[in-house]
Design an enzyme around this catalytic site. Structure first.
Site, mmCIF file in Angstrom:
data_model
loop_
_atom_site.group_PDB
_atom_site.id
_atom_site.type_symbol
_atom_site.label_atom_id
_atom_site.label_comp_id
_atom_site.label_asym_id
_atom_site.label_seq_id
_atom_site.Cartn_x
_atom_site.Cartn_y
_atom_site.Cartn_z
ATOM 1 C CE1 TYR A 62 -9.877 10.975 -8.306
ATOM 2 C CE2 TYR A 62 -10.766 12.624 -9.801
ATOM 3 C CZ TYR A 62 -9.940 11.551 -9.571
ATOM 4 O OH TYR A 62 -9.169 11.053 -10.588
ATOM 5 C CG ASP A 76 -1.839 1.118 1.360
ATOM 6 O OD1 ASP A 76 -1.647 2.128 0.639
ATOM 7 O OD2 ASP A 76 -2.775 1.020 2.164
ATOM 8 C CE LYS A 80 -6.337 12.316 -8.571
ATOM 9 N NZ LYS A 80 -5.261 11.308 -8.455
ATOM 10 C CB SER A 128 -12.337 10.924 -20.381
ATOM 11 O OG SER A 128 -13.061 12.024 -19.875
ATOM 12 C CB SER A 152 -8.067 14.368 -11.902
ATOM 13 O OG SER A 152 -9.350 14.437 -12.487
ATOM 14 C CG ASN A 153 -11.068 16.416 -15.820
ATOM 15 O OD1 ASN A 153 -12.171 16.892 -15.579
ATOM 16 N ND2 ASN A 153 -10.879 15.102 -15.916
ATOM 17 C CG HIS A 154 -12.734 15.544 -11.951
ATOM 18 N ND1 HIS A 154 -13.943 15.992 -12.434
ATOM 19 C CD2 HIS A 154 -12.455 14.394 -12.628
ATOM 20 C CE1 HIS A 154 -14.388 15.132 -13.344
ATOM 21 N NE2 HIS A 154 -13.511 14.158 -13.480
HETATM 22 C C1 15L Z 1 -11.066 11.353 -13.579
HETATM 23 O O1 15L Z 1 -10.140 11.927 -13.029
HETATM 24 C C2 15L Z 1 -11.633 10.108 -13.011
HETATM 25 O O2 15L Z 1 -10.679 9.305 -12.379
HETATM 26 C C3 15L Z 1 -12.402 9.301 -14.020
HETATM 27 O O3 15L Z 1 -13.214 8.390 -13.318
HETATM 28 C C4 15L Z 1 -13.250 10.181 -14.959
HETATM 29 O O4 15L Z 1 -14.275 10.787 -14.230
HETATM 30 C C5 15L Z 1 -12.389 11.253 -15.598
HETATM 31 O O5 15L Z 1 -11.686 11.975 -14.624
HETATM 32 C C6 15L Z 1 -13.221 12.229 -16.451
HETATM 33 O O6 15L Z 1 -13.287 13.420 -16.124
HETATM 34 O O7 15L Z 1 -13.799 11.776 -17.443
#
Ligand code: 15L
Length: 263
Positions: free
Chosen positions: A138, A47, A142, A167, A113-115
């Site tokens: 999430y 882990d 990030k 994605s 991530s874009n998020h």
């Molecule tokens: C991400 O960061 C996620 O891990 C994935 O599950 C999708 O949601 C992707 O972004 C997205 O924005 O399509």
């Protein structure tokens, strides 16, 4: 180059480990899962949020001269409770960075991530320098992991590249995906470029293919040598054959698409 890849048994990990191996890297997998059959390198079942387990892996690798870099892909890939999100994305990143400092490993490439900027309103071009604007816990995690990379780059001189992935799928599955798609081959190109770029320091790039409808500033990635070759546009006709629905309309408002309405 010997590369320690966390989350090596996951969907991105499987593709990236095979691709980096094809490009001549010596890949070492680290994951909570047992070694997948046919994995192309050596393996640690551990882990990456556990400092002792990570130290043991680094001790074993440094005794034989490696690793040269870390690719950190492990983490829950969707929304979760805040403590779980922070443990999965921030604590793991901190544990790996501490092990890197201790063992003088100087480069990390991180699957952000874009998020991290998911609540940003859709616009023609989203800069990598836009204000962090997460759309979920999430995304918050990030952003915090990116901040840790920045701290260790400044404090310890580590080269740290955060790739804000869109994605990652074999092919785009929605209208939004025509803008956010990252193909498997481009993901390998991107991680390879980030591993081998000269002196990137701390950098944030968008991990997206060369999509005609992309709304990302790809210049920071280009500067590191990331030249995506795939374009989601080849899937546009089949995706647009189905009528637009409510999910498409939500997706059209903000960068993070469906995450914006999840709670
Ligand atoms: C991400 O960061 C996620 O891990 C994935 O599950 C999708 O949601 C992707 O972004 C997205 O924005 O399509």
């Amino acid at each position: 180059m010997q590369v320690l890849v966390t989350g090596a048994a996951g969907s991105i990990g499987t593709v990236v480990c095979a691709g980096l191996t094809d490009r001549g890297h010596d890949v070492v997998g680290l994951d909570r899962m047992v070694e997948p059959e046919g994995f192309p390198g050596s393996w640690f079942t551990a882990d990456c949020g556990d400092p002792d387990a990570v130290a043991a892996a680094f001790d074993a690798l440094t005794s034989t001269g490696g690793p040269d870099a870390v690719v950190h892909l492990a983490g829950i890939p969707h929304e979760a409770a805040l403590p779980e999100s922070l443990a999965s994305h921030v604590v793991t990143t901190g544990v790996l960075l501490d092990a890197m400092v201790h063992h003088r490993v100087n480069r990390i490439v991180y699957a952000s991530s874009n998020h991290a900027v998911g609540w940003t309103a859709r616009a023609d071009q989203i800069s990598a320098a836009v204000r962090p604007r997460p759309d979920s816990f999430y995304g918050v995690a990030k952003v915090a992991a990116e901040a840790l990379l920045s701290l260790y780059a400044d404090r310890h001189g580590i080269d740290a590249v955060a790739t804000r992935i869109g994605s990652f799928l074999p092919q785009p599955e929605s209208r939004r995906g025509l803008s956010t798609w990252l193909s498997h081959d481009d993901a390998v190109r991107m991680f390879d470029a980030c591993l081998t770029a000269a002196d990137p320091g701390f950098a944030v790039i968008y991990g997206i293919s060369a999509n005609t409808r992309g709304w990302w500033d790809m210049a920071p990635g280009h500067r590191l040598g990331y030249s995506p070759e795939d374009d989601a546009e080849v899937f546009a006709e089949s995706i647009e054959a189905s009528p637009e629905d409510e999910a498409d309309r939500v997706d059209a408002t903000h960068v993070g698409g469906p995450f914006v309405t999840e709670q």
